[in-house]
Design an enzyme around this catalytic site. Structure first.
Site, PDB file in Angstrom:
ATOM      1  N   ASN A  39     -15.186 -46.372 -18.062  1.00 36.95           N
ATOM      2  CA  ASN A  39     -14.635 -45.016 -17.945  1.00 36.95           C
ATOM      3  C   ASN A  39     -13.307 -44.871 -18.692  1.00 36.95           C
ATOM      4  O   ASN A  39     -12.694 -43.809 -18.672  1.00 36.95           O
ATOM      5  CB  ASN A  39     -14.459 -44.623 -16.473  1.00 36.95           C
ATOM      6  CG  ASN A  39     -13.377 -45.427 -15.772  1.00 36.95           C
ATOM      7  OD1 ASN A  39     -12.822 -46.385 -16.314  1.00 36.95           O
ATOM      8  ND2 ASN A  39     -13.057 -45.039 -14.543  1.00 36.95           N
ATOM      9  N   LEU A  78     -17.709 -56.132 -14.059  1.00 39.23           N
ATOM     10  CA  LEU A  78     -16.295 -56.403 -14.300  1.00 39.23           C
ATOM     11  C   LEU A  78     -15.424 -55.174 -14.072  1.00 39.23           C
ATOM     12  O   LEU A  78     -14.202 -55.243 -14.243  1.00 39.23           O
ATOM     13  CB  LEU A  78     -16.083 -56.897 -15.743  1.00 39.23           C
ATOM     14  CG  LEU A  78     -16.269 -58.388 -16.035  1.00 39.23           C
ATOM     15  CD1 LEU A  78     -17.670 -58.866 -15.706  1.00 39.23           C
ATOM     16  CD2 LEU A  78     -15.936 -58.680 -17.496  1.00 39.23           C
ATOM     17  N   ARG A 111     -33.162 -52.442  -7.774  1.00 37.79           N
ATOM     18  CA  ARG A 111     -34.247 -51.605  -8.285  1.00 37.79           C
ATOM     19  C   ARG A 111     -34.964 -52.244  -9.474  1.00 37.79           C
ATOM     20  O   ARG A 111     -36.192 -52.231  -9.549  1.00 37.79           O
ATOM     21  CB  ARG A 111     -33.704 -50.230  -8.697  1.00 37.79           C
ATOM     22  CG  ARG A 111     -34.775 -49.270  -9.221  1.00 37.79           C
ATOM     23  CD  ARG A 111     -34.214 -47.925  -9.574  1.00 37.79           C
ATOM     24  NE  ARG A 111     -33.354 -47.966 -10.740  1.00 37.79           N
ATOM     25  CZ  ARG A 111     -33.814 -47.951 -12.009  1.00 37.79           C
ATOM     26  NH1 ARG A 111     -35.118 -47.914 -12.243  1.00 37.79           N
ATOM     27  NH2 ARG A 111     -32.968 -47.979 -13.010  1.00 37.79           N
ATOM     28  N   TYR A 150      -6.621 -53.727  -4.073  1.00 35.75           N
ATOM     29  CA  TYR A 150      -7.321 -54.641  -4.981  1.00 35.75           C
ATOM     30  C   TYR A 150      -7.856 -55.851  -4.227  1.00 35.75           C
ATOM     31  O   TYR A 150      -9.048 -56.181  -4.317  1.00 35.75           O
ATOM     32  CB  TYR A 150      -6.366 -55.082  -6.093  1.00 35.75           C
ATOM     33  CG  TYR A 150      -7.000 -55.960  -7.141  1.00 35.75           C
ATOM     34  CD1 TYR A 150      -7.958 -55.450  -8.030  1.00 35.75           C
ATOM     35  CD2 TYR A 150      -6.640 -57.285  -7.268  1.00 35.75           C
ATOM     36  CE1 TYR A 150      -8.522 -56.246  -8.999  1.00 35.75           C
ATOM     37  CE2 TYR A 150      -7.202 -58.101  -8.241  1.00 35.75           C
ATOM     38  CZ  TYR A 150      -8.144 -57.574  -9.107  1.00 35.75           C
ATOM     39  OH  TYR A 150      -8.712 -58.386 -10.078  1.00 35.75           O
ATOM     40  N   TYR A 164     -26.453 -58.399   0.241  1.00 39.71           N
ATOM     41  CA  TYR A 164     -27.640 -58.085  -0.573  1.00 39.71           C
ATOM     42  C   TYR A 164     -28.451 -59.353  -0.847  1.00 39.71           C
ATOM     43  O   TYR A 164     -29.680 -59.309  -0.887  1.00 39.71           O
ATOM     44  CB  TYR A 164     -27.227 -57.432  -1.895  1.00 39.71           C
ATOM     45  CG  TYR A 164     -27.207 -55.923  -1.845  1.00 39.71           C
ATOM     46  CD1 TYR A 164     -28.219 -55.169  -2.431  1.00 39.71           C
ATOM     47  CD2 TYR A 164     -26.173 -55.242  -1.206  1.00 39.71           C
ATOM     48  CE1 TYR A 164     -28.209 -53.790  -2.389  1.00 39.71           C
ATOM     49  CE2 TYR A 164     -26.150 -53.864  -1.152  1.00 39.71           C
ATOM     50  CZ  TYR A 164     -27.173 -53.137  -1.743  1.00 39.71           C
ATOM     51  OH  TYR A 164     -27.155 -51.759  -1.692  1.00 39.71           O
TER      52      TYR A 164
END
Length: 324
Positions: A39, A78, A111, A150, A164
């Site tokens: 971004n 990352l 997925r 953080y 997961y």
């Protein structure tokens, strides 16, 4: 997963950042298709300028706090501002990037049945009570301090990865990255190596917090990327967390003196109060990485600093010619 080619399609979030850009270049060099997602909060197009012309490189401007729908074989997560000056600028967004970003990337990996690596941090150990730090140490972290967005965001991301793994049998890798430096560091990111080099090249006072006796272990970026790739390529039973860093320990004062020496700077060292929650010691125990990955750093601090100084002279308009 595509079966007809040895070429993998690899997603790197935060791919235009310091570490991400080096990782993208490494993966392209190994013949893979690379999908870089960033971004551009801290990453820059300059970091990936030489990669954009490669037909096997693709760039998507995207924030990982929102879902992403692509088809990939591997994911390196990352994405997250890593320097205090950046992650404290918008601490809520920092936590969201670590936590929501992990959820979204883990959901994508689930997925498409991709293998996924989380770039965690030595900051999960906080201000450690054991030295050096081993992966089985749970840490000593302030959950409500200035750095907590953080530290705790990364700790929560590790929790999600292992949930997961246990719940969905997802193939995960968790790397705990210690202080890493090298070309493409942001000149204003507030990290100690870039701070000292920029100050020295401009003959400004070099700012040392505390008395300079606090220690860090500095890993050159090429060594770190070797470790990340080795961890991703390791057998599925090695989930991590795995410490990746250089066990050679230096005081902050020693680093400042070395930077002055290598730049030929006229800078003087000045001392200021130690910031809140700043760790006194930081040194990785890399026995696990040595044993399972056959990995260890090879670039000595002086050599790495010379290369990093040369980069800043070329790109940041340094006013001092370093003694290279």
């Amino acid at each position: 997963m595509r079966r007809y080619s040895l070429r993998k399609r690899v997603l790197v979030t935060g791919g235009a950042g310091f570490l991400g850009s080096h990782l993208c270049a490494r993966l392209l060099g190994e013949g893979h298709d690379v999908l870089c997602v960033d971004n551009f909060f801290t990453g820059t197009r300059d970091n990936i300028e030489t990669l954009i012309r490669n037909t096997h490189f693709e760039l998507i401007r995207h924030d990982v706090t929102f879902p992403l729908y692509v088809e990939v074989d591997e994911i390196y997560n990352l994405a997250c501002p890593a320097a205090p000056i950046h992650y404290q600028y918008d601490p809520v967004q920092t936590t969201k990037t670590s936590v929501h970003g992990a959820i979204n990337m883990l959901g994508l990996a689930k997925r498409v049945k991709a293998k996924i690596l989380q770039a965690s941090t030595s900051e999960v150990y906080g201000d450690p009570k054991i030295h050096p730090q081993r992966e089985d140490y749970w840490g000593h972290v302030n959950p409500i301090g200035l750095r907590s967005c953080y530290d705790e965001g990364k700790r929560c991301a590790e929790t999600l990865f292992f949930d997961y793994y246990r719940q969905y049998r997802l193939r995960i890798k968790v790397a705990r990255i210690f202080n890493t430096y090298g070309p493409r560091m942001h000149p204003n990111d507030g990290r100690v190596v870039s701070n000292f080099i920029v100050q020295a090249l401009q003959n400004k006072s070099i700012t040392v917090y505390g008395d300079g006796s606090q220690t860090r272990s500095f890993c050159y970026v090429d060594d770190l990327i070797d470790g990340l790739v080795a961890l991703m390529e390791s057998s599925d039973d090695l989930t991590g967390p795995v410490n990746l860093g250089n066990p050679a320990e230096f005081t902050i004062l020693e680093l400042a003196q070395k930077v002055i020496e290598l730049t030929g700077s006229r800078s003087q060292i000045v001392f200021k109060p130690l910031p809140s929650d700043d760790p006194v010691q930081r040194q990785p125990d890399i026995a696990l990485a040595r044993e399972r990955l056959e990995w260890k750093p090879t670039v000595p601090l002086e050599n790495g600093l010379r290369r990093t100084i040369a980069y800043f002279v070329e790109t940041a308009g340094g006013q001092v010619s370093p003694a290279l």
